[in-house]
Design an enzyme around this catalytic site. Structure first.
Site, mmCIF file in Angstrom:
data_model
loop_
_atom_site.group_PDB
_atom_site.id
_atom_site.type_symbol
_atom_site.label_atom_id
_atom_site.label_comp_id
_atom_site.label_asym_id
_atom_site.label_seq_id
_atom_site.Cartn_x
_atom_site.Cartn_y
_atom_site.Cartn_z
ATOM 1 N N ARG A 180 0.894 -1.176 0.000
ATOM 2 C CA ARG A 180 0.000 0.000 0.000
ATOM 3 C C ARG A 180 0.921 1.211 0.000
ATOM 4 O O ARG A 180 1.674 1.413 0.958
ATOM 5 C CB ARG A 180 -0.900 -0.020 1.227
ATOM 6 C CG ARG A 180 -1.568 1.317 1.485
ATOM 7 C CD ARG A 180 -2.696 1.221 2.470
ATOM 8 N NE ARG A 180 -3.849 0.561 1.881
ATOM 9 C CZ ARG A 180 -5.075 0.562 2.386
ATOM 10 N NH1 ARG A 180 -5.318 1.193 3.513
ATOM 11 N NH2 ARG A 180 -6.063 -0.049 1.775
ATOM 12 N N ASP A 195 -17.045 7.287 -1.592
ATOM 13 C CA ASP A 195 -15.803 7.098 -0.824
ATOM 14 C C ASP A 195 -15.478 8.441 -0.173
ATOM 15 O O ASP A 195 -16.091 9.479 -0.501
ATOM 16 C CB ASP A 195 -14.670 6.639 -1.768
ATOM 17 C CG ASP A 195 -13.345 6.407 -1.034
ATOM 18 O OD1 ASP A 195 -13.360 6.218 0.194
ATOM 19 O OD2 ASP A 195 -12.287 6.421 -1.701
ATOM 20 N N GLN A 242 -10.100 -3.795 -4.012
ATOM 21 C CA GLN A 242 -11.380 -3.247 -3.559
ATOM 22 C C GLN A 242 -12.427 -3.349 -4.669
ATOM 23 O O GLN A 242 -13.557 -3.795 -4.446
ATOM 24 C CB GLN A 242 -11.182 -1.776 -3.156
ATOM 25 C CG GLN A 242 -12.453 -1.111 -2.683
ATOM 26 C CD GLN A 242 -12.927 -1.644 -1.349
ATOM 27 O OE1 GLN A 242 -12.169 -1.690 -0.393
ATOM 28 N NE2 GLN A 242 -14.190 -2.054 -1.271
ATOM 29 N N CYS A 281 -16.312 1.777 0.259
ATOM 30 C CA CYS A 281 -15.152 0.893 0.486
ATOM 31 C C CYS A 281 -14.733 0.873 1.949
ATOM 32 O O CYS A 281 -14.083 -0.070 2.383
ATOM 33 C CB CYS A 281 -13.993 1.330 -0.397
ATOM 34 S SG CYS A 281 -13.492 3.041 -0.097
ATOM 35 N N ARG A 327 -13.640 -8.580 0.593
ATOM 36 C CA ARG A 327 -12.209 -8.302 0.441
ATOM 37 C C ARG A 327 -11.404 -9.573 0.736
ATOM 38 O O ARG A 327 -10.442 -9.891 0.042
ATOM 39 C CB ARG A 327 -11.774 -7.180 1.405
ATOM 40 C CG ARG A 327 -12.314 -5.793 1.091
ATOM 41 C CD ARG A 327 -11.776 -5.240 -0.218
ATOM 42 N NE ARG A 327 -10.333 -5.218 -0.284
ATOM 43 C CZ ARG A 327 -9.536 -4.288 0.253
ATOM 44 N NH1 ARG A 327 -10.067 -3.251 0.871
ATOM 45 N NH2 ARG A 327 -8.216 -4.360 0.145
ATOM 46 N N HIS A 348 -7.156 1.029 -6.649
ATOM 47 C CA HIS A 348 -7.391 0.146 -5.499
ATOM 48 C C HIS A 348 -8.084 -1.100 -6.068
ATOM 49 O O HIS A 348 -9.275 -1.326 -5.852
ATOM 50 C CB HIS A 348 -8.259 0.867 -4.464
ATOM 51 C CG HIS A 348 -8.239 0.235 -3.108
ATOM 52 N ND1 HIS A 348 -7.475 -0.879 -2.793
ATOM 53 C CD2 HIS A 348 -8.907 0.555 -1.962
ATOM 54 C CE1 HIS A 348 -7.668 -1.197 -1.526
ATOM 55 N NE2 HIS A 348 -8.523 -0.354 -1.011
HETATM 56 N N1 CP Z 1 -11.201 -0.316 2.026
HETATM 57 C C1 CP Z 1 -9.948 -0.418 2.498
HETATM 58 O O1 CP Z 1 -8.978 -0.599 1.737
HETATM 59 O O2 CP Z 1 -9.863 -0.367 3.846
HETATM 60 P P1 CP Z 1 -8.504 -0.193 4.673
HETATM 61 O O3 CP Z 1 -7.960 1.162 4.359
HETATM 62 O O4 CP Z 1 -8.917 -0.339 6.107
HETATM 63 O O5 CP Z 1 -7.549 -1.269 4.255
HETATM 64 N N1 NVA Z 2 -9.680 6.762 -1.297
HETATM 65 C C1 NVA Z 2 -9.326 6.262 0.014
HETATM 66 C C2 NVA Z 2 -9.606 4.801 0.085
HETATM 67 C C3 NVA Z 2 -9.346 4.168 1.420
HETATM 68 C C4 NVA Z 2 -9.584 2.700 1.427
HETATM 69 C C5 NVA Z 2 -7.875 6.584 0.300
HETATM 70 O O1 NVA Z 2 -7.046 6.478 -0.606
HETATM 71 O O2 NVA Z 2 -7.568 6.940 1.439
#
Ligand code: CP
Ligand code: NVA
Length: 346
Positions: free
Chosen positions: A140, A266, A170, A306, A334, A167
């Protein structure tokens, strides 16, 4: 008086079912075919944009199969003896827990690393260390380019657990959820209207690409200046020519949501954008998913997010906790999607 810390826990809910796996059914498991499915073996999973419709449907099918047979311990063979690095430059609940639990359920293990990549040593050097010890790298990251660098230098598959651009895990979990909720057969999303309201961010980019590739109509409402990535939008339009998906972009939430089967939102402030919070809250004020907006969707529309949600900003409590919300079904999926990705590529 008994300390609240030692308060008696509530009785086990009726209908509780142990999560214990059933004994192996040698040679008879419906999961056996996953062991010999090598189409994606060794590939990186960096984004929806890198895969064709057939490959994405394969991941979805395997996720559904793993979910339907979650007590079959043939699953414990799929990552047996393998270890996955979990590299996080940003916080996580769902991604962290589902990859870690997924690896355990597939017979493997994972190692959690929490550092900005490329600070203590270069990203290529990290990649060239991790691939000597481990079988895959999930990351990530702030910049999508970090994933590209990891993938360029690592000899093992790299999985995108969220970047500034995509993502993808997701989006797959979301389409598995839409399939289940709308009882879609053969992964044919033709005629389904998915509306996204809010920031044209990483989540929107992946959803838009996957919708286009699966033939699902996708309309997005966002303020000007907050549209999805222009290159990915062009890619999605190109895909839509082949699948017949209708893609629309507007600044009007009611227009995007009109006739929707699924309404998605989101956060307005993604991780790393915290210093823009006040400005974004002002700009996105009229892009909230609330009861008034939901009236424009089909009466049986599902509401998706999400997570994590910023309740009272992009979504109201009433909608998020209301009967149309499937946000926790998405979160559950997920796990099944991560397991499918791991089983197929590692
Ligand atoms: N939706 C999602 O990716 O959640 P987290 O940020 O908790 O991993
Ligand atoms: N768009 C958000 C998604 C989190 C799962 C971010 O990038 O923080």
């Amino acid at each position: 008086m008994v300390s609240t810390m030692y308060k008696k826990p509530p009785a086990t809910p009726q209908g509780f079912k142990s999560q214990r796996m059933s004994p192996p059914q040698q040679g008879r498991s419906p999961l056996a075919k996953i062991l010999v499915e090598d189409t994606l073996r060794g590939k990186d999973f960096l984004g929806i944009g890198y895969f064709n419709c057939g490959e994405l449907k394969l991941i979805l099918e395997v996720a559904a199969l793993l979910k339907a047979n979650k007590f079959d311990d043939t699953q414990t063979l799929f990552a047996k003896g393998q270890t996955l690095a979990l590299c996080f430059e940003k916080p996580s609940l769902r991604t962290k827990v589902t990859f870690e639990a997924g690896m355990i359920q597939l017979g493997g293990s994972s190692i959690f690393l929490e550092d900005k990549l490329g600070v203590r040593e270069s990203v290529p050097d990290i990649a060239r260390n991790l691939d000597r010890w481990l079988d895959g790298i999930m990351a990530r990251v702030f910049e999508h380019n970090t994933l590209i660098l990891l993938a360029d230098y690592a000899q093992v598959p790299v999985i995108n657990g969220l970047s500034d651009l995509e993502h993808p895990c997701q989006a797959l979990a979301d389409f598995l959820t839409i399939k289940e909720q709308k009882d879609i057969k053969d992964w044919n999303f033709k005629g389904i209207n998915l509306a996204y309201v809010g920031d044209g961010n990483n989540v929107a980019n992946s959803l838009m690409l996957l919708a286009a590739k699966l033939g699902c109509n996708f309309s997005i409402a966002c303020p000007s200046g907050y549209k999805p990535d222009a290159t990915l939008w062009e890619m999605a339009l190109e895909e839509a020519k082949h699948t017949g998906a209708k893609l629309t972009i507007t600044e009007s939430p009611t227009q995007a949501v009109a006739g929707a089967d699924a309404v998605y939102t989101d956060t307005w402030v993604s991780m790393g954008q915290e210093d823009e919070m006040a400005e974004r809250i002002k700009i996105f004020g009229s892009f909230q998913v609330n009861d008034a907006l939901l009236k424009f969707a089909k009466p049986d529309a599902i509401v998706m997010h999400c997570l994590p949600a910023h309740r009272g900003q992009e979504i109201t409590d009433a909608v998020m906790d209301g009967p149309q919300s499937v946000v926790f079904e998405q979160a559950e999926n997920r796990l099944h999607v991560q397991k499918a990705v791991i089983s197929l590529i590692m």
